[in-house]
Write an enzyme that holds these catalytic residues in place. Structure first.
Site, PDB file in Angstrom:
ATOM      1  N   ALA A  43       2.997  -0.715   4.833  1.00  0.00           N
ATOM      2  CA  ALA A  43       2.470  -0.740   6.208  1.00  0.00           C
ATOM      3  C   ALA A  43       1.948  -2.115   6.613  1.00  0.00           C
ATOM      4  CB  ALA A  43       1.376   0.310   6.348  1.00  0.00           C
ATOM      5  N   HIS A  82       3.812  -4.420   9.068  1.00  0.00           N
ATOM      6  CA  HIS A  82       3.717  -4.269  10.518  1.00  0.00           C
ATOM      7  C   HIS A  82       2.392  -4.778  11.082  1.00  0.00           C
ATOM      8  CE1 HIS A  82       7.000  -1.730   9.362  1.00  0.00           C
ATOM      9  NE2 HIS A  82       6.207  -0.827   8.798  1.00  0.00           N
ATOM     10  N   ASP A 122       2.078 -15.188   6.899  1.00  0.00           N
ATOM     11  CA  ASP A 122       1.777 -16.613   6.690  1.00  0.00           C
ATOM     12  C   ASP A 122       1.970 -17.017   5.233  1.00  0.00           C
ATOM     13  OD1 ASP A 122       1.156 -17.106   9.331  1.00  0.00           O
ATOM     14  OD2 ASP A 122      -1.012 -17.245   9.034  1.00  0.00           O
ATOM     15  N   ASN A 126       8.082  -5.561  -0.726  1.00  0.00           N
ATOM     16  CA  ASN A 126       7.942  -4.428   0.180  1.00  0.00           C
ATOM     17  C   ASN A 126       6.453  -4.331   0.477  1.00  0.00           C
ATOM     18  OD1 ASN A 126       7.758  -2.058   1.579  1.00  0.00           O
ATOM     19  ND2 ASN A 126       9.006  -0.847   0.161  1.00  0.00           N
ATOM     20  N   TYR A 156      11.123   8.985   0.887  1.00  0.00           N
ATOM     21  CA  TYR A 156      11.092   7.926  -0.127  1.00  0.00           C
ATOM     22  C   TYR A 156      11.713   8.326  -1.467  1.00  0.00           C
ATOM     23  CZ  TYR A 156       7.891   5.761   3.199  1.00  0.00           C
ATOM     24  OH  TYR A 156       7.347   5.213   4.330  1.00  0.00           O
ATOM     25  N   ARG A 158       6.800   0.756  13.448  1.00  0.00           N
ATOM     26  CA  ARG A 158       7.450   0.224  12.226  1.00  0.00           C
ATOM     27  C   ARG A 158       8.577  -0.756  12.566  1.00  0.00           C
ATOM     28  NH1 ARG A 158       5.306   3.691   8.243  1.00  0.00           N
ATOM     29  NH2 ARG A 158       4.860   5.739   9.117  1.00  0.00           N
ATOM     30  N   HIS A 172      12.712  -2.576   2.541  1.00  0.00           N
ATOM     31  CA  HIS A 172      12.103  -1.303   2.933  1.00  0.00           C
ATOM     32  C   HIS A 172      13.014  -0.181   2.463  1.00  0.00           C
ATOM     33  CE1 HIS A 172       9.008  -3.276   5.152  1.00  0.00           C
ATOM     34  NE2 HIS A 172       9.931  -4.062   5.680  1.00  0.00           N
ATOM     35  N   ILE A 173      12.416   0.790   1.822  1.00  0.00           N
ATOM     36  CA  ILE A 173      13.169   1.917   1.268  1.00  0.00           C
ATOM     37  C   ILE A 173      13.800   2.730   2.404  1.00  0.00           C
ATOM     38  CG2 ILE A 173      12.935   4.065  -0.049  1.00  0.00           C
ATOM     39  CD1 ILE A 173      10.456   2.626  -1.418  1.00  0.00           C
ATOM     40  N   SER A 174      12.995   3.000   3.417  1.00  0.00           N
ATOM     41  CA  SER A 174      13.471   3.801   4.553  1.00  0.00           C
ATOM     42  C   SER A 174      13.995   2.885   5.655  1.00  0.00           C
ATOM     43  CB  SER A 174      12.318   4.653   5.093  1.00  0.00           C
ATOM     44  OG  SER A 174      11.296   3.820   5.635  1.00  0.00           O
ATOM     45  N   GLU A 184      12.750  -9.319   1.816  1.00  0.00           N
ATOM     46  CA  GLU A 184      11.948  -8.187   2.306  1.00  0.00           C
ATOM     47  C   GLU A 184      12.761  -6.908   2.118  1.00  0.00           C
ATOM     48  OE1 GLU A 184      11.031  -8.568   6.468  1.00  0.00           O
ATOM     49  OE2 GLU A 184      10.057  -6.593   6.566  1.00  0.00           O
ATOM     50  N   PRO A 238       0.794  -1.225   0.000  1.00  0.00           N
ATOM     51  CA  PRO A 238       0.000   0.000   0.000  1.00  0.00           C
ATOM     52  C   PRO A 238       0.833   1.286   0.000  1.00  0.00           C
ATOM     53  CG  PRO A 238      -0.128  -1.119   2.126  1.00  0.00           C
ATOM     54  CD  PRO A 238       0.510  -2.073   1.163  1.00  0.00           C
ATOM     55  N   ASN A 239       0.334   2.223  -0.757  1.00  0.00           N
ATOM     56  CA  ASN A 239       0.870   3.598  -0.872  1.00  0.00           C
ATOM     57  C   ASN A 239       2.172   3.683  -1.656  1.00  0.00           C
ATOM     58  OD1 ASN A 239      -1.237   4.804   0.769  1.00  0.00           O
ATOM     59  ND2 ASN A 239      -0.291   3.741   2.476  1.00  0.00           N
ATOM     60  N   ARG A 264       4.957  10.886  -2.731  1.00  0.00           N
ATOM     61  CA  ARG A 264       4.712  10.678  -1.312  1.00  0.00           C
ATOM     62  C   ARG A 264       5.972  10.970  -0.490  1.00  0.00           C
ATOM     63  NH1 ARG A 264       4.657   4.592   1.253  1.00  0.00           N
ATOM     64  NH2 ARG A 264       3.994   5.226   3.318  1.00  0.00           N
ATOM     65  N   ARG A 292      12.564   5.079  12.631  1.00  0.00           N
ATOM     66  CA  ARG A 292      11.265   5.765  12.565  1.00  0.00           C
ATOM     67  C   ARG A 292      10.392   5.336  13.750  1.00  0.00           C
ATOM     68  NH1 ARG A 292       9.053   5.200   6.649  1.00  0.00           N
ATOM     69  NH2 ARG A 292       7.697   6.892   7.389  1.00  0.00           N
TER      70      ARG A 292
HETATM   71  C1  DQA Z   1       8.121   1.124   3.928  1.00  0.00           C
HETATM   72  C2  DQA Z   1       8.150   1.373   5.446  1.00  0.00           C
HETATM   73  C3  DQA Z   1       6.769   1.168   6.042  1.00  0.00           C
HETATM   74  O1  DQA Z   1       6.802   1.391   7.439  1.00  0.00           O
HETATM   75  C4  DQA Z   1       5.780   2.116   5.427  1.00  0.00           C
HETATM   76  O2  DQA Z   1       4.487   1.884   5.928  1.00  0.00           O
HETATM   77  C5  DQA Z   1       5.782   2.079   3.929  1.00  0.00           C
HETATM   78  C6  DQA Z   1       7.061   1.973   3.250  1.00  0.00           C
HETATM   79  C7  DQA Z   1       9.480   1.455   3.270  1.00  0.00           C
HETATM   80  O3  DQA Z   1       9.676   1.025   2.141  1.00  0.00           O
HETATM   81  O4  DQA Z   1      10.308   2.155   3.861  1.00  0.00           O
HETATM   82  O5  DQA Z   1       4.751   2.204   3.297  1.00  0.00           O
HETATM   83  O6  DQA Z   1       7.857  -0.246   3.709  1.00  0.00           O
END
Ligand code: DQA
Length: 140
Positions: A75, A78, A85, A72, A23, A109, A98-100, A96, A10-11, A18, A105
């Site tokens: 959210a 978390h 699963d 990735n 990001y 997270r 994560h960009i950040s 896995e 998502p997002n 964003r 943070r």
């Molecule tokens: C994220 C980190 C997550 O906490 C956040 O909800 C995202 C992006 C990252 O790529 O840093 O949507 O997965």
């Protein structure tokens, strides 16, 4: 040809718009184009969804015949026992990403339902993290 799928949650369709201070300013589509140019010998595909069940369906779809999945889950990382699963249920290796740096943070997270079932984790390297994950599937 090795098959690798990138799944964004998502997002992440809003990358480029964003919170660019977190990001970056690039859309994922343009970054994905640079990855497909860089890896012409790889069957690389990309899927993004804001819907938890669609991410689970995609993991089921590619998780038995692909050579690697870069996930990735945004959210849902978390919150989603279901995605955790699904990663456990499939056969394909999952990295896995994560960009950040989620550990720098908010506290919420810091927990991931994906991590215990992932083959590897790349955090806080920006978009390059996706590239590093792909490289891990090409090592032999
Ligand atoms: C994220 C980190 C997550 O906490 C956040 O909800 C995202 C992006 C990252 O790529 O840093 O949507 O997965």
């Amino acid at each position: 040809m090795k098959k690798v799928t990138i799944i964004n949650g998502p997002n992440l369709n809003l990358l480029g718009k964003r919170e660019p201070e977190i990001y970056g300013g690039l859309t994922f589509e343009s970054y994905f184009q640079s990855l497909t140019n860089k890896y012409p010998d790889l069957e690389l595909s990309y899927f993004q969804s804001n819907i938890e069940g669609e991410i689970i369906d995609k993991l089921h779809e590619v998780g038995f015949d692909h050579d690697g999945i870069v996930l990735n889950a945004g959210a849902y990382t978390h919150t989603s026992i279901g995605i955790g699963d699904a990663v456990k249920a499939i056969k394909t290796a999952v990295i896995e990403v994560h960009i950040s740096n989620v550990y720098a943070r908010e506290e919420f997270r810091h927990h991931s339902y994906v991590s215990p079932n992932a083959n590897g984790i790349i955090i806080g390297m920006g978009l390059i993290g996706y590239d590093l994950a792909i490289r891990s599937f090409l090592k032999n």
